[in-house]
Motif scaffolding. Structure first.
Motif, PDB file in Angstrom:
ATOM      1  N   LEU A  28       0.807  -1.217   0.000  1.00  0.00           N
ATOM      2  CA  LEU A  28       0.000   0.000   0.000  1.00  0.00           C
ATOM      3  C   LEU A  28       0.842   1.271   0.000  1.00  0.00           C
ATOM      4  CD1 LEU A  28      -2.865  -1.031   2.420  1.00  0.00           C
ATOM      5  CD2 LEU A  28      -2.879  -1.005  -0.070  1.00  0.00           C
ATOM      6  N   ASP A  29       2.175   1.147  -0.006  1.00  0.00           N
ATOM      7  CA  ASP A  29       3.082   2.309  -0.007  1.00  0.00           C
ATOM      8  C   ASP A  29       2.720   3.306   1.083  1.00  0.00           C
ATOM      9  OD1 ASP A  29       4.736   1.492  -2.059  1.00  0.00           O
ATOM     10  OD2 ASP A  29       3.491   2.402  -3.614  1.00  0.00           O
ATOM     11  N   ILE A  30       2.508   2.802   2.279  1.00  0.00           N
ATOM     12  CA  ILE A  30       2.046   3.657   3.362  1.00  0.00           C
ATOM     13  C   ILE A  30       3.121   4.642   3.808  1.00  0.00           C
ATOM     14  CG2 ILE A  30       1.321   3.644   5.778  1.00  0.00           C
ATOM     15  CD1 ILE A  30      -0.426   1.299   5.122  1.00  0.00           C
ATOM     16  N   VAL A  31       4.368   4.198   3.950  1.00  0.00           N
ATOM     17  CA  VAL A  31       5.423   5.101   4.420  1.00  0.00           C
ATOM     18  C   VAL A  31       5.697   6.208   3.397  1.00  0.00           C
ATOM     19  CG1 VAL A  31       7.831   5.268   5.137  1.00  0.00           C
ATOM     20  CG2 VAL A  31       6.430   3.385   5.963  1.00  0.00           C
ATOM     21  N   PRO A  32       5.868   5.899   2.101  1.00  0.00           N
ATOM     22  CA  PRO A  32       6.046   7.001   1.145  1.00  0.00           C
ATOM     23  C   PRO A  32       4.837   7.932   1.062  1.00  0.00           C
ATOM     24  CG  PRO A  32       6.760   4.953   0.159  1.00  0.00           C
ATOM     25  CD  PRO A  32       6.099   4.612   1.460  1.00  0.00           C
ATOM     26  N   ARG A  33       3.639   7.366   1.189  1.00  0.00           N
ATOM     27  CA  ARG A  33       2.436   8.204   1.140  1.00  0.00           C
ATOM     28  C   ARG A  33       2.353   9.094   2.376  1.00  0.00           C
ATOM     29  NH1 ARG A  33      -0.498  11.307  -1.659  1.00  0.00           N
ATOM     30  NH2 ARG A  33      -2.658  11.380  -1.027  1.00  0.00           N
ATOM     31  N   LEU A  34       2.750   8.565   3.524  1.00  0.00           N
ATOM     32  CA  LEU A  34       2.789   9.372   4.745  1.00  0.00           C
ATOM     33  C   LEU A  34       3.780  10.520   4.583  1.00  0.00           C
ATOM     34  CD1 LEU A  34       1.883   9.703   7.693  1.00  0.00           C
ATOM     35  CD2 LEU A  34       3.714   8.151   8.329  1.00  0.00           C
ATOM     36  N   ALA A  35       4.938  10.227   3.982  1.00  0.00           N
ATOM     37  CA  ALA A  35       5.937  11.279   3.739  1.00  0.00           C
ATOM     38  C   ALA A  35       5.402  12.313   2.751  1.00  0.00           C
ATOM     39  CB  ALA A  35       7.226  10.666   3.221  1.00  0.00           C
ATOM     40  N   GLN A  36       4.650  11.859   1.768  1.00  0.00           N
ATOM     41  CA  GLN A  36       4.077  12.779   0.793  1.00  0.00           C
ATOM     42  C   GLN A  36       3.029  13.677   1.441  1.00  0.00           C
ATOM     43  OE1 GLN A  36       1.970  10.882  -2.384  1.00  0.00           O
ATOM     44  NE2 GLN A  36       1.860  12.736  -3.618  1.00  0.00           N
ATOM     45  N   LEU A  37       2.157  13.098   2.259  1.00  0.00           N
ATOM     46  CA  LEU A  37       1.113  13.886   2.908  1.00  0.00           C
ATOM     47  C   LEU A  37       1.683  14.918   3.869  1.00  0.00           C
ATOM     48  CD1 LEU A  37      -1.598  11.188   3.698  1.00  0.00           C
ATOM     49  CD2 LEU A  37      -1.754  13.038   2.045  1.00  0.00           C
ATOM     50  N   SER A  55       7.489  15.481   3.981  1.00  0.00           N
ATOM     51  CA  SER A  55       8.745  15.231   4.696  1.00  0.00           C
ATOM     52  C   SER A  55       9.487  14.052   4.062  1.00  0.00           C
ATOM     53  CB  SER A  55       8.465  14.961   6.166  1.00  0.00           C
ATOM     54  OG  SER A  55       7.598  13.851   6.306  1.00  0.00           O
ATOM     55  N   TYR A  56       9.773  14.175   2.774  1.00  0.00           N
ATOM     56  CA  TYR A  56      10.456  13.092   2.055  1.00  0.00           C
ATOM     57  C   TYR A  56      11.817  12.767   2.652  1.00  0.00           C
ATOM     58  CZ  TYR A  56       6.951  13.538  -1.591  1.00  0.00           C
ATOM     59  OH  TYR A  56       5.782  13.561  -2.272  1.00  0.00           O
ATOM     60  N   SER A  57      12.474  13.762   3.220  1.00  0.00           N
ATOM     61  CA  SER A  57      13.803  13.519   3.782  1.00  0.00           C
ATOM     62  C   SER A  57      13.743  12.665   5.047  1.00  0.00           C
ATOM     63  CB  SER A  57      14.491  14.852   4.090  1.00  0.00           C
ATOM     64  OG  SER A  57      13.736  15.569   5.040  1.00  0.00           O
ATOM     65  N   SER A  58      12.549  12.442   5.593  1.00  0.00           N
ATOM     66  CA  SER A  58      12.412  11.680   6.836  1.00  0.00           C
ATOM     67  C   SER A  58      11.925  10.251   6.629  1.00  0.00           C
ATOM     68  CB  SER A  58      11.439  12.397   7.773  1.00  0.00           C
ATOM     69  OG  SER A  58      11.910  13.677   8.085  1.00  0.00           O
ATOM     70  N   ILE A  59      11.934   9.759   5.388  1.00  0.00           N
ATOM     71  CA  ILE A  59      11.422   8.407   5.134  1.00  0.00           C
ATOM     72  C   ILE A  59      12.198   7.369   5.932  1.00  0.00           C
ATOM     73  CG2 ILE A  59      11.269   6.597   3.381  1.00  0.00           C
ATOM     74  CD1 ILE A  59      10.171   8.589   1.472  1.00  0.00           C
ATOM     75  N   ARG A  60      13.506   7.493   5.965  1.00  0.00           N
ATOM     76  CA  ARG A  60      14.316   6.544   6.746  1.00  0.00           C
ATOM     77  C   ARG A  60      13.963   6.620   8.229  1.00  0.00           C
ATOM     78  NH1 ARG A  60      15.789   2.934   3.427  1.00  0.00           N
ATOM     79  NH2 ARG A  60      17.267   3.552   1.852  1.00  0.00           N
ATOM     80  N   SER A  61      13.659   7.806   8.725  1.00  0.00           N
ATOM     81  CA  SER A  61      13.274   7.945  10.128  1.00  0.00           C
ATOM     82  C   SER A  61      11.946   7.245  10.399  1.00  0.00           C
ATOM     83  CB  SER A  61      13.150   9.423  10.504  1.00  0.00           C
ATOM     84  OG  SER A  61      14.385  10.069  10.351  1.00  0.00           O
ATOM     85  N   TYR A  62      10.995   7.350   9.457  1.00  0.00           N
ATOM     86  CA  TYR A  62       9.723   6.646   9.607  1.00  0.00           C
ATOM     87  C   TYR A  62       9.950   5.140   9.654  1.00  0.00           C
ATOM     88  CZ  TYR A  62       7.368  11.017   8.311  1.00  0.00           C
ATOM     89  OH  TYR A  62       6.914  12.293   8.260  1.00  0.00           O
ATOM     90  N   GLU A  63      10.797   4.650   8.769  1.00  0.00           N
ATOM     91  CA  GLU A  63      11.071   3.207   8.740  1.00  0.00           C
ATOM     92  C   GLU A  63      11.722   2.747  10.039  1.00  0.00           C
ATOM     93  OE1 GLU A  63      13.440   2.933   5.226  1.00  0.00           O
ATOM     94  OE2 GLU A  63      11.697   2.922   3.895  1.00  0.00           O
ATOM     95  N   TRP A  64      12.693   3.525  10.535  1.00  0.00           N
ATOM     96  CA  TRP A  64      13.351   3.166  11.787  1.00  0.00           C
ATOM     97  C   TRP A  64      12.385   3.272  12.966  1.00  0.00           C
ATOM     98  CZ3 TRP A  64      17.316   0.280  12.566  1.00  0.00           C
ATOM     99  CH2 TRP A  64      18.310   0.190  11.603  1.00  0.00           C
ATOM    100  N   ALA A  65      11.486   4.240  12.923  1.00  0.00           N
ATOM    101  CA  ALA A  65      10.514   4.381  14.010  1.00  0.00           C
ATOM    102  C   ALA A  65       9.586   3.170  14.060  1.00  0.00           C
ATOM    103  CB  ALA A  65       9.697   5.663  13.821  1.00  0.00           C
ATOM    104  N   ILE A  66       9.155   2.684  12.903  1.00  0.00           N
ATOM    105  CA  ILE A  66       8.304   1.494  12.858  1.00  0.00           C
ATOM    106  C   ILE A  66       9.060   0.286  13.405  1.00  0.00           C
ATOM    107  CG2 ILE A  66       7.158  -0.137  11.305  1.00  0.00           C
ATOM    108  CD1 ILE A  66       6.498   2.317   9.526  1.00  0.00           C
TER     109      ILE A  66
END
Length: 144
Positions: free
Chosen positions: A31-40, A43-54
């Motif tokens: 569902l591309d949830i992490v990239p979509r969350l970054a898009q909404l 904060s594209y520069s924080s995608i790695r942070s979202y992945e690490w947070a999960i």
């Protein structure tokens, strides 16, 4: 015989964990949830942070589940308010990204004939969630 039983339980537990983990990763990936969350959140520069947070969140709560004594460390209630706020924000953003990905809100708005009032529909959903959570917390939650 007891050792065989324990080994079988370990195998079943690890297998169940692998299946649940695979399902969670499949949900987030397909569902591309992490990239979509970054898009909404723009904060594209924080995608790695979202992945690490999960990953960090899943690991920490697995440890809390396996070792309940970790959650009874003196002083831990100090961290409950910011942790609860962080969890609520994350779950809310994840739910928003998920509903955005599968276009639930526009379909719901069309079904209930509120195409021009999507903001009103979103606010009603958010306030309903907040009020329901507060009612649950203040009136129905019974600590052990």
């Amino acid at each position: 015989m007891q050792v065989l039983h324990e080994l079988l339980m370990i195998l079943i537990g690890i297998s169940g964990g692998i299946v649940v983990g695979t399902g969670m990763v499949a949900l987030l990936t397909v569902l591309d949830i992490v990239p979509r969350l970054a898009q909404l959140t723009q904060s594209y520069s924080s995608i790695r942070s979202y992945e690490w947070a999960i990953t960090f969140g899943a690991t920490c709560f697995t440890l809390f589940d396996f070792f309940p004594s970790l959650s009874s460390i003196p002083g831990i209630p100090i961290f409950l308010i910011p942790a609860g706020l962080g969890f609520g924000v994350f779950v809310g953003l994840l739910a928003a990204a998920l509903t955005e990905v599968i276009n639930v809100i526009p379909i719901l708005a069309k079904r209930v004939r509120l195409e021009g009032e999507i903001l009103l529909l979103l606010m009603a959903m958010a306030l309903g969630k907040v009020i329901g959570s507060l009612l649950d917390w203040f009136f129905f939650y019974k600590p052990e």
